[in-house]
Scaffold this active site. Structure first.
Site, PDB file in Angstrom:
ATOM      1  N   ALA A  66       0.706  -1.095  -0.085  1.00  0.00           N
ATOM      2  CA  ALA A  66       0.192   0.068  -0.011  1.00  0.00           C
ATOM      3  C   ALA A  66       0.866   1.133   0.146  1.00  0.00           C
ATOM      4  O   ALA A  66       2.546   1.179   0.909  1.00  0.00           O
ATOM      5  CB  ALA A  66      -1.220  -0.572   1.721  1.00  0.00           C
ATOM      6  N   GLY A 111       0.534  -5.008   0.891  1.00  0.00           N
ATOM      7  CA  GLY A 111      -0.865  -4.710  -0.179  1.00  0.00           C
ATOM      8  C   GLY A 111      -0.011  -5.665  -1.403  1.00  0.00           C
ATOM      9  O   GLY A 111      -1.041  -5.938  -1.724  1.00  0.00           O
ATOM     10  N   GLU A 114      -0.273  -8.900  -1.103  1.00  0.00           N
ATOM     11  CA  GLU A 114      -2.467  -9.632  -0.686  1.00  0.00           C
ATOM     12  C   GLU A 114      -2.516  -9.767  -1.795  1.00  0.00           C
ATOM     13  O   GLU A 114      -3.519 -10.194  -1.981  1.00  0.00           O
ATOM     14  CB  GLU A 114      -3.017  -8.048   0.105  1.00  0.00           C
ATOM     15  CG  GLU A 114      -1.962  -8.782   1.999  1.00  0.00           C
ATOM     16  CD  GLU A 114      -2.402  -7.223   2.848  1.00  0.00           C
ATOM     17  OE1 GLU A 114      -1.523  -5.855   2.483  1.00  0.00           O
ATOM     18  OE2 GLU A 114      -3.344  -7.185   3.857  1.00  0.00           O
ATOM     19  N   GLU A 134       4.068  -4.877   7.407  1.00  0.00           N
ATOM     20  CA  GLU A 134       3.680  -4.192   8.180  1.00  0.00           C
ATOM     21  C   GLU A 134       3.995  -4.161   9.748  1.00  0.00           C
ATOM     22  O   GLU A 134       3.945  -2.779   9.596  1.00  0.00           O
ATOM     23  CB  GLU A 134       2.287  -4.637   7.652  1.00  0.00           C
ATOM     24  CG  GLU A 134       1.268  -4.027   6.742  1.00  0.00           C
ATOM     25  CD  GLU A 134       1.382  -5.354   5.599  1.00  0.00           C
ATOM     26  OE1 GLU A 134       2.280  -6.453   6.474  1.00  0.00           O
ATOM     27  OE2 GLU A 134       0.384  -5.687   4.752  1.00  0.00           O
TER      28      GLU A 134
HETATM   29  N1  CO8 Z   1       4.746   3.602  -0.259  1.00  0.00           N
HETATM   30  C1  CO8 Z   1       5.093   4.823  -1.163  1.00  0.00           C
HETATM   31  N2  CO8 Z   1       6.277   4.301  -1.254  1.00  0.00           N
HETATM   32  C2  CO8 Z   1       7.273   3.082  -2.275  1.00  0.00           C
HETATM   33  C3  CO8 Z   1       6.986   1.891  -1.119  1.00  0.00           C
HETATM   34  C4  CO8 Z   1       5.183   1.292  -0.922  1.00  0.00           C
HETATM   35  N3  CO8 Z   1       4.604   1.101   0.045  1.00  0.00           N
HETATM   36  N4  CO8 Z   1       7.719   1.206  -2.131  1.00  0.00           N
HETATM   37  C5  CO8 Z   1       8.550   2.396  -1.841  1.00  0.00           C
HETATM   38  N5  CO8 Z   1       8.457   3.565  -2.075  1.00  0.00           N
HETATM   39  C6  CO8 Z   1       9.206   4.665  -3.294  1.00  0.00           C
HETATM   40  C7  CO8 Z   1       9.938   4.819  -2.199  1.00  0.00           C
HETATM   41  O1  CO8 Z   1       9.767   5.315  -0.984  1.00  0.00           O
HETATM   42  C8  CO8 Z   1      11.078   5.687  -3.123  1.00  0.00           C
HETATM   43  O2  CO8 Z   1      10.255   6.499  -3.386  1.00  0.00           O
HETATM   44  P1  CO8 Z   1      11.861   8.082  -4.127  1.00  0.00           P
HETATM   45  O3  CO8 Z   1      12.634   7.221  -5.225  1.00  0.00           O
HETATM   46  O4  CO8 Z   1      10.835   8.814  -3.772  1.00  0.00           O
HETATM   47  O5  CO8 Z   1      12.820   7.869  -2.517  1.00  0.00           O
HETATM   48  C9  CO8 Z   1      10.276   4.559  -4.248  1.00  0.00           C
HETATM   49  O6  CO8 Z   1      10.012   3.508  -4.535  1.00  0.00           O
HETATM   50  C10 CO8 Z   1      11.675   3.164  -4.886  1.00  0.00           C
HETATM   51  O7  CO8 Z   1      11.635   2.573  -3.391  1.00  0.00           O
HETATM   52  P2  CO8 Z   1      13.627   2.233  -2.183  1.00  0.00           P
HETATM   53  O8  CO8 Z   1      14.335   3.211  -2.740  1.00  0.00           O
HETATM   54  O9  CO8 Z   1      12.787   2.469  -0.990  1.00  0.00           O
HETATM   55  O10 CO8 Z   1      14.282   1.120  -3.641  1.00  0.00           O
HETATM   56  P3  CO8 Z   1      14.130   0.196  -2.581  1.00  0.00           P
HETATM   57  O11 CO8 Z   1      15.257  -1.035  -3.863  1.00  0.00           O
HETATM   58  O12 CO8 Z   1      16.146   0.840  -1.383  1.00  0.00           O
HETATM   59  O13 CO8 Z   1      13.970  -0.904  -1.823  1.00  0.00           O
HETATM   60  C11 CO8 Z   1      11.967  -2.061  -1.199  1.00  0.00           C
HETATM   61  C12 CO8 Z   1      13.033  -1.475  -2.342  1.00  0.00           C
HETATM   62  C13 CO8 Z   1      12.391  -2.504  -0.297  1.00  0.00           C
HETATM   63  C14 CO8 Z   1      11.032  -2.755  -1.491  1.00  0.00           C
HETATM   64  C15 CO8 Z   1      11.848  -0.805  -0.082  1.00  0.00           C
HETATM   65  O14 CO8 Z   1      10.906   0.519  -1.195  1.00  0.00           O
HETATM   66  C16 CO8 Z   1      10.390  -1.114   1.462  1.00  0.00           C
HETATM   67  O15 CO8 Z   1      11.054  -1.522   1.696  1.00  0.00           O
HETATM   68  N6  CO8 Z   1       9.521  -0.535   0.266  1.00  0.00           N
HETATM   69  C17 CO8 Z   1       8.012  -0.084   0.849  1.00  0.00           C
HETATM   70  C18 CO8 Z   1       7.956  -1.957   2.115  1.00  0.00           C
HETATM   71  C19 CO8 Z   1       6.332  -1.898   2.822  1.00  0.00           C
HETATM   72  O16 CO8 Z   1       6.710  -1.957   3.989  1.00  0.00           O
HETATM   73  N7  CO8 Z   1       5.303  -2.255   1.951  1.00  0.00           N
HETATM   74  C20 CO8 Z   1       4.316  -2.121   3.237  1.00  0.00           C
HETATM   75  C21 CO8 Z   1       3.361  -1.415   3.198  1.00  0.00           C
HETATM   76  S1  CO8 Z   1       2.384  -1.044   4.109  1.00  0.00           S
HETATM   77  C22 CO8 Z   1       1.215  -2.465   3.358  1.00  0.00           C
HETATM   78  O17 CO8 Z   1       0.872  -2.672   2.616  1.00  0.00           O
HETATM   79  C23 CO8 Z   1      -0.245  -2.294   3.913  1.00  0.00           C
HETATM   80  C24 CO8 Z   1      -1.734  -3.063   3.446  1.00  0.00           C
HETATM   81  C25 CO8 Z   1      -2.830  -3.073   4.572  1.00  0.00           C
HETATM   82  C26 CO8 Z   1      -2.974  -1.399   4.593  1.00  0.00           C
HETATM   83  C27 CO8 Z   1      -4.100  -1.242   4.771  1.00  0.00           C
HETATM   84  C28 CO8 Z   1      -4.319   0.429   5.425  1.00  0.00           C
HETATM   85  C29 CO8 Z   1      -5.329   0.960   5.988  1.00  0.00           C
END
Ligand code: CO8
Length: 260
Positions: A66, A111, A114, A134
């Protein structure tokens, strides 16, 4: 016109749906979910589409979750609405009376995992990674992860992934039953299309009944599920395809199903 984050391409009865928001690793913002929901509705109505493949753009991410940037300042009410809406979209994928295959080309986190789990079959690139991170963000999975993951891989493995937030590679995901098959990245779409093609050669009615029997049955006791199966099995015998399939077998021919 609003920006497109979900692309749809239909070829030979197979719809390829691509989540296309590479700058955020295809994270599921409300706009992405709205567009995905609309595309699934369109696919349901389109008789030309017999199977669906969902994938992510680029080679890095299927869907990295998400949208954290959109969630950071959400109120509890907004978070609830976001979760309810995502659940509706994912249910529409799960309940679509056509087979849906996730072609997981990279990170399937939160997500993203999911979304993959709402599909019927998961094909993964050997470079893909899976997880429910999460917990590292101070929240829990909110798009079905706590429910679908334990149903797919069992309670123990689901607890491990959800409580530690750790990522697992594609082979590990395959070994615990989260993924059906792992292939080299260059074979991902080819493999997903081969599976889709194999399925769409069968009766679309039998496919939809089978999908419904498995999905509904898993929510029931064994006894209720078996009763439900009897109803859907009986429905097969009201179709022309049952006659076509069995007659072709007895005549040592290949059946051509009609979807009637
Ligand atoms: N949301 C928003 N932006 C994201 C997300 C995300 N989930 N994942 C990556 N990005 C963005 C980064 O912020 C970055 O943006 P910018 O270039 O502007 O800084 C760009 O994508 C590239 O990402 P990274 O620089 O972090 O790339 P890396 O190669 O260093 O890392 C990863 C890749 C490991 C995938 C890393 O980006 C990461 O850990 N991402 C987040 C993963 C995560 O935690 N996902 C779970 C999110 S929570 C969720 O899904 C809950 C679902 C239910 C929600 C219910 C709501 C009510």
């Amino acid at each position: 016109m609003s920006e497109r984050f979900v692309d749809l391409a239909v070829e030979n009865g197979i719809a390829v749906v691509t989540i296309n928001r590479p700058k955020s690793l295809n994270a599921l913002s409300v706009e992405v979910l709205e567009q995905l929901g609309q595309v699934i509705k369109d696919i349901e109505k389109d008789d030309k589409v017999r199977a669906v493949i969902i994938t992510g753009s680029g080679s890095k991410a299927f869907v990295a979750g998400a949208d954290i940037a959109a969630m950071v300042n959400m109120t509890a009410k907004e978070a609830r609405d976001y979760s309810i809406f995502a659940h509706k979209v994912f249910e529409s994928i799960e309940q679509l009376p056509k087979p849906v295959i996730a072609a997981v080309n990279g990170y399937a986190l939160g997500g993203g995992n999911e979304l993959a789990m709402a599909c019927d079959i998961r094909v993964a690139s050997s470079t893909a990674n899976f997880g429910q991170p999460e917990i590292t963000l101070g929240i829990i999975p909110g798009f079905g992860g706590t429910q679908r993951l334990s149903r797919l891989v069992g309670k123990g493995k689901a607890m491990e992934l959800i409580l530690t937030g750790k990522m697992i590679d594609a082979k590990t995901a395959e070994s615990i039953g989260l993924v059906n098959v792992v292939v080299p990245p260059e074979k991902l779409m080819e493999t997903a299309k081969e599976i889709a093609q194999k399925i769409i050669n069968f009766s679309p009615l039998a496919i939809s009944f089978a999908k419904e029997a498995v999905n509904r049955g898993i929510e029931m006791t064994l006894e209720q599920g078996c009763k439900y199966e009897i109803e859907l099995w009986t429905d097969c015998f009201t179709t022309e395809d049952q006659d076509i399939g069995m007659t072709a077998f007895l005549n040592k021919q290949k059946p051509t199903f009609k979807g009637a």
